[in-house]
Enzyme design. Sequence first.
Site, PDB file in Angstrom:
ATOM      1  N   GLY A 137       0.910  -1.272   0.185  1.00 23.15           N
ATOM      2  CA  GLY A 137      -0.188   0.017  -0.047  1.00 23.15           C
ATOM      3  C   GLY A 137       0.924   1.179   0.158  1.00 23.15           C
ATOM      4  N   GLY A 166      26.436  -4.935  18.692  1.00 23.18           N
ATOM      5  CA  GLY A 166      25.463  -4.263  19.365  1.00 23.18           C
ATOM      6  C   GLY A 166      24.883  -4.976  20.595  1.00 23.18           C
ATOM      7  N   VAL A 189      18.907  -4.381  23.512  1.00 26.91           N
ATOM      8  CA  VAL A 189      17.916  -5.621  23.660  1.00 26.91           C
ATOM      9  C   VAL A 189      18.214  -6.596  22.556  1.00 26.91           C
ATOM     10  CG1 VAL A 189      15.573  -6.066  23.831  1.00 26.91           C
ATOM     11  CG2 VAL A 189      16.354  -3.846  24.367  1.00 26.91           C
ATOM     12  N   ILE A 190      17.990  -6.518  21.135  1.00 31.18           N
ATOM     13  CA  ILE A 190      18.155  -7.790  20.302  1.00 31.18           C
ATOM     14  C   ILE A 190      19.542  -8.218  20.270  1.00 31.18           C
ATOM     15  CG2 ILE A 190      17.978  -8.272  17.852  1.00 31.18           C
ATOM     16  CD1 ILE A 190      15.611  -5.980  17.683  1.00 31.18           C
ATOM     17  N   GLU A 247      30.296  -3.786  21.343  1.00 30.99           N
ATOM     18  CA  GLU A 247      29.229  -2.349  21.731  1.00 30.99           C
ATOM     19  C   GLU A 247      29.876  -1.286  21.695  1.00 30.99           C
ATOM     20  OE1 GLU A 247      25.815  -1.607  21.859  1.00 30.99           O
ATOM     21  OE2 GLU A 247      26.784   0.246  22.109  1.00 30.99           O
ATOM     22  N   VAL A 278      32.705  -1.308  15.819  1.00 28.92           N
ATOM     23  CA  VAL A 278      33.083  -2.111  14.571  1.00 28.92           C
ATOM     24  C   VAL A 278      33.332  -1.264  13.316  1.00 28.92           C
ATOM     25  CG1 VAL A 278      32.299  -3.833  13.209  1.00 28.92           C
ATOM     26  CG2 VAL A 278      31.749  -4.164  15.590  1.00 28.92           C
ATOM     27  N   VAL A 307      22.231  -3.241  15.223  1.00 25.85           N
ATOM     28  CA  VAL A 307      22.547  -2.231  15.674  1.00 25.85           C
ATOM     29  C   VAL A 307      21.264  -1.167  15.677  1.00 25.85           C
ATOM     30  CG1 VAL A 307      24.962  -2.530  14.814  1.00 25.85           C
ATOM     31  CG2 VAL A 307      23.145  -1.761  13.313  1.00 25.85           C
ATOM     32  N   ARG A 319      17.039  -0.501  14.892  1.00 24.15           N
ATOM     33  CA  ARG A 319      16.027  -0.675  13.663  1.00 24.15           C
ATOM     34  C   ARG A 319      15.640   0.781  13.299  1.00 24.15           C
ATOM     35  NH1 ARG A 319      13.814  -5.816  13.187  1.00 24.15           N
ATOM     36  NH2 ARG A 319      11.712  -4.883  12.514  1.00 24.15           N
ATOM     37  N   HIS A 375       2.064 -15.051  49.492  1.00 26.75           N
ATOM     38  CA  HIS A 375       3.229 -15.729  49.742  1.00 26.75           C
ATOM     39  C   HIS A 375       3.432 -17.243  49.406  1.00 26.75           C
ATOM     40  CE1 HIS A 375       6.850 -16.528  52.148  1.00 26.75           C
ATOM     41  NE2 HIS A 375       6.200 -17.331  52.660  1.00 26.75           N
TER      42      HIS A 375
HETATM   43  P1  FAD Z   1       5.896  -4.472  12.281  1.00 25.83           P
HETATM   44  O1  FAD Z   1       5.607  -5.464  13.235  1.00 25.83           O
HETATM   45  O2  FAD Z   1       6.953  -4.077  11.558  1.00 25.83           O
HETATM   46  O3  FAD Z   1       4.846  -4.659  11.093  1.00 25.83           O
HETATM   47  C1  FAD Z   1       4.703  -3.646  10.011  1.00 25.83           C
HETATM   48  C2  FAD Z   1       4.327  -4.496   8.877  1.00 25.83           C
HETATM   49  O4  FAD Z   1       3.903  -3.692   7.816  1.00 25.83           O
HETATM   50  C3  FAD Z   1       4.912  -5.648   8.200  1.00 25.83           C
HETATM   51  O5  FAD Z   1       4.494  -6.840   8.196  1.00 25.83           O
HETATM   52  C4  FAD Z   1       5.354  -4.742   6.942  1.00 25.83           C
HETATM   53  O6  FAD Z   1       5.980  -5.802   5.999  1.00 25.83           O
HETATM   54  C5  FAD Z   1       4.153  -4.251   6.763  1.00 25.83           C
HETATM   55  N1  FAD Z   1       4.527  -3.195   5.613  1.00 25.83           N
HETATM   56  C6  FAD Z   1       5.360  -2.019   5.834  1.00 25.83           C
HETATM   57  N2  FAD Z   1       5.311  -1.204   4.830  1.00 25.83           N
HETATM   58  C7  FAD Z   1       4.195  -1.698   3.926  1.00 25.83           C
HETATM   59  C8  FAD Z   1       3.502  -1.400   2.729  1.00 25.83           C
HETATM   60  N3  FAD Z   1       3.926  -0.194   2.088  1.00 25.83           N
HETATM   61  N4  FAD Z   1       2.445  -1.729   2.191  1.00 25.83           N
HETATM   62  C9  FAD Z   1       2.038  -2.858   2.885  1.00 25.83           C
HETATM   63  N5  FAD Z   1       2.655  -3.422   4.060  1.00 25.83           N
HETATM   64  C10 FAD Z   1       3.653  -2.712   4.620  1.00 25.83           C
HETATM   65  N6  FAD Z   1       8.824  -5.913  20.987  1.00 25.83           N
HETATM   66  C11 FAD Z   1       8.324  -6.406  22.073  1.00 25.83           C
HETATM   67  O7  FAD Z   1       7.648  -5.355  22.487  1.00 25.83           O
HETATM   68  N7  FAD Z   1       8.623  -7.310  22.664  1.00 25.83           N
HETATM   69  C12 FAD Z   1       9.759  -8.115  22.384  1.00 25.83           C
HETATM   70  O8  FAD Z   1       9.919  -9.221  23.170  1.00 25.83           O
HETATM   71  C13 FAD Z   1      10.539  -7.809  20.930  1.00 25.83           C
HETATM   72  N8  FAD Z   1      11.372  -8.650  20.591  1.00 25.83           N
HETATM   73  C14 FAD Z   1      11.686  -8.493  19.430  1.00 25.83           C
HETATM   74  C15 FAD Z   1      12.770  -9.266  18.903  1.00 25.83           C
HETATM   75  C16 FAD Z   1      13.344  -9.063  17.677  1.00 25.83           C
HETATM   76  C17 FAD Z   1      14.528 -10.156  17.178  1.00 25.83           C
HETATM   77  C18 FAD Z   1      12.790  -8.287  16.932  1.00 25.83           C
HETATM   78  C19 FAD Z   1      13.491  -7.801  15.503  1.00 25.83           C
HETATM   79  C20 FAD Z   1      11.755  -6.961  17.315  1.00 25.83           C
HETATM   80  C21 FAD Z   1      11.359  -7.235  18.740  1.00 25.83           C
HETATM   81  N9  FAD Z   1      10.420  -6.476  19.167  1.00 25.83           N
HETATM   82  C22 FAD Z   1       9.851  -6.683  20.429  1.00 25.83           C
HETATM   83  C23 FAD Z   1       9.956  -5.251  18.640  1.00 25.83           C
HETATM   84  C24 FAD Z   1       8.530  -5.757  17.929  1.00 25.83           C
HETATM   85  O9  FAD Z   1       8.558  -6.616  17.055  1.00 25.83           O
HETATM   86  C25 FAD Z   1       8.182  -4.296  17.157  1.00 25.83           C
HETATM   87  O10 FAD Z   1       8.071  -3.112  18.056  1.00 25.83           O
HETATM   88  C26 FAD Z   1       6.726  -4.459  16.466  1.00 25.83           C
HETATM   89  O11 FAD Z   1       6.660  -5.623  15.751  1.00 25.83           O
HETATM   90  C27 FAD Z   1       6.270  -3.080  15.783  1.00 25.83           C
HETATM   91  O12 FAD Z   1       5.140  -3.228  15.541  1.00 25.83           O
HETATM   92  P2  FAD Z   1       4.430  -2.471  14.243  1.00 25.83           P
HETATM   93  O13 FAD Z   1       2.924  -3.110  13.839  1.00 25.83           O
HETATM   94  O14 FAD Z   1       4.703  -1.193  14.262  1.00 25.83           O
HETATM   95  O15 FAD Z   1       5.273  -2.944  12.872  1.00 25.83           O
HETATM   96  P1  AMP Z   2      19.352  -1.130  20.148  1.00 29.99           P
HETATM   97  O1  AMP Z   2      19.192   0.143  19.318  1.00 29.99           O
HETATM   98  O2  AMP Z   2      18.883  -1.371  21.407  1.00 29.99           O
HETATM   99  O3  AMP Z   2      18.858  -2.363  19.327  1.00 29.99           O
HETATM  100  O4  AMP Z   2      20.957  -1.352  20.256  1.00 29.99           O
HETATM  101  C1  AMP Z   2      21.944  -1.213  18.969  1.00 29.99           C
HETATM  102  C2  AMP Z   2      23.295  -0.993  19.672  1.00 29.99           C
HETATM  103  O5  AMP Z   2      24.275  -1.150  18.777  1.00 29.99           O
HETATM  104  C3  AMP Z   2      23.449   0.464  20.391  1.00 29.99           C
HETATM  105  O6  AMP Z   2      23.809   0.098  21.626  1.00 29.99           O
HETATM  106  C4  AMP Z   2      24.753   0.929  19.350  1.00 29.99           C
HETATM  107  O7  AMP Z   2      25.494   1.622  20.288  1.00 29.99           O
HETATM  108  C5  AMP Z   2      25.395  -0.270  18.894  1.00 29.99           C
HETATM  109  N1  AMP Z   2      26.096  -0.115  17.668  1.00 29.99           N
HETATM  110  C6  AMP Z   2      25.633   0.389  16.535  1.00 29.99           C
HETATM  111  N2  AMP Z   2      26.671   0.642  15.465  1.00 29.99           N
HETATM  112  C7  AMP Z   2      27.773  -0.052  16.106  1.00 29.99           C
HETATM  113  C8  AMP Z   2      29.096  -0.483  15.694  1.00 29.99           C
HETATM  114  N3  AMP Z   2      29.513   0.061  14.525  1.00 29.99           N
HETATM  115  N4  AMP Z   2      29.974  -1.002  16.547  1.00 29.99           N
HETATM  116  C9  AMP Z   2      29.486  -1.695  17.870  1.00 29.99           C
HETATM  117  N5  AMP Z   2      28.131  -1.227  18.226  1.00 29.99           N
HETATM  118  C10 AMP Z   2      27.333  -0.417  17.383  1.00 29.99           C
END
Ligand code: FAD
Ligand code: AMP
Length: 480
Positions: free
Chosen positions: A122, A188, A191-192, A211, A245, A277, A279, A451
């Site tokens: 979209g 990095g 969290v991830i 990091e 890095v 690093v 999103r 408890h």
């Molecule tokens: P998204 O989940 O990214 O969804 C967006 C959707 O929109 C996607 O399907 C994408 O394909 C679609 N889209 C984008 N552009 C278009 C377009 N132009 N047309 C049609 N479709 C489109 N968060 C937590 O709260 N707890 C956790 O434990 C956690 N663990 C995580 C672990 C990992 C490894 C990662 C990568 C993320 C984690 N997160 C966690 C973050 C969490 O996944 C995101 O914050 C959350 O998914 C965001 O939701 P959203 O709906 O904004 O976007």
């Molecule tokens: P987050 O945004 O919480 O997922 O964390 C990503 C982490 O990656 C941050 O703490 C950044 O400081 C780290 N980071 C980003 N670029 C680099 C790099 N080139 N080398 C080492 N750490 C990095």
Amino acid sequence: MSDQYDVIVIGAGPAGYAAAIRCAQLGFATACIDKSLGKDGAPVLGGTCLNWGCIPSKALLDASHKYVEAKGHLGDIGIEVDGVSIDVPKMIARKDEVVKGLTGGITALFKGNGVTNLPGTGQLLTGLQVAYQDHQGTTSTLTAQHVILAAGSVPMAIPAAPLAEDLIVDSEGALEFQTVPQRLGVIGAGVIGLELGSVWRRLGSEVVILEALEDFLPMADRRIARDALKTLKGQGLDIRLGAMVTAAEVADGEVRVRFEDGTGEQALTFDKLIVAVGRRPCTDDLLASDSGVGVDGRGFIEVDEHCATGVPGVYAVGDCVRGPMLAHKGAEEGVMVAERLAGFKPAVNYGTVPNVIYTHPEIAWVGKTEEELADEGIAVKTGSFPFAASGRALAANDAAGLVKVVADAESDRLLGIHVLGPQASEIIAEGVIAMEFDASAEDLGLTMFAHPTLSEALHEAALGVGGRAIHMVNRKAGRS
Ligand code: FAD
Ligand code: AMP
């Protein structure tokens, strides 16, 4: 397929699917467009969270934690287990099954609630129109009274470490390894990086996390961050702070990484490298040039506190707007927008968004840290309680960490709750509820907790704010 809707949602992650479902429940003719394709090439709902984020990472974290328990810690409590081994492809396949079940659940929820599911891409045009292209390439123009943008985010890339086959991967690739890499690098320590590093460390990798920042988890309470760093290092995660890095390349089937730390240029070689690093918002092709929606310098869609963009009728929610990139934050925003469209007046309380890192022990917090509050000139009092003094944590052989409660020095109002410990992700919910109701530390202290539970540590920490903790030595306290 109709080309007119009350509401069109772009993106079916937690922010978009929650918005779409609630809009349909409120009686709006709602369509949701999502472009994601699953591993089998078929369209999938659920976005990053269900497919490549929260859920698959937790499936692997839970599985790898059980392995560590079976291999290392069950003996401590008198259960001898011989011949523990892992089947990584089976673990990954089971993770995929969990994902499939949940994404299929969203499809069923769309159907049951009457959301029109439009797989494809979209783009917001001018005048509340949306260009829709399905996966066969057919295009059409849809119109709506309201459009909700929920395009989410994608992994950030850095030029120093371009992805390469399955050797230099992002978080998505790190959920798909079919064997345990012997030497694993992670860029990095966010969290991830910590969660994925933990998964593979538990399964046997030698993990080095590089990091750039000198501080570990700068957004967390300092004491909690310090204790967490010590505990994670004790688990064998080699976390190098102040290590930037500068280059990563594949040579002879290995990954050679160069980085700079306080002592100069360093090099390490890994079997695999995870780039974690951060999103960035996924807004590159989301908006036509004349859509009128504002985007900031980092690609986030500009919105007000109710997620309205500058274009009447257009809203944006989730990872593609300001605020923490968390599934629950996006889902709350999606529901808020749906309800506001129906004439209700909810608001998201950004001061009570819980943050969780699912390492072991887990790290969780809500509200502000003592350090942030000091910077703001707010006087606080604190109470803390270690899980080492919790009967339930000791009974479970899981007693690392602590709970810390931060309250306003004058009013006693709760300003922050910080947990490092078993099930911190669950305990923090109690803190969120208390803060949502504007509770004081005394309110929490006067609340009865079952408890023995891990939550009693929160109770004692809250009592500790007023010097009233029972399971702590404190001879002068509590006559006020
Ligand atoms: P998204 O989940 O990214 O969804 C967006 C959707 O929109 C996607 O399907 C994408 O394909 C679609 N889209 C984008 N552009 C278009 C377009 N132009 N047309 C049609 N479709 C489109 N968060 C937590 O709260 N707890 C956790 O434990 C956690 N663990 C995580 C672990 C990992 C490894 C990662 C990568 C993320 C984690 N997160 C966690 C973050 C969490 O996944 C995101 O914050 C959350 O998914 C965001 O939701 P959203 O709906 O904004 O976007
Ligand atoms: P987050 O945004 O919480 O997922 O964390 C990503 C982490 O990656 C941050 O703490 C950044 O400081 C780290 N980071 C980003 N670029 C680099 C790099 N080139 N080398 C080492 N750490 C990095």
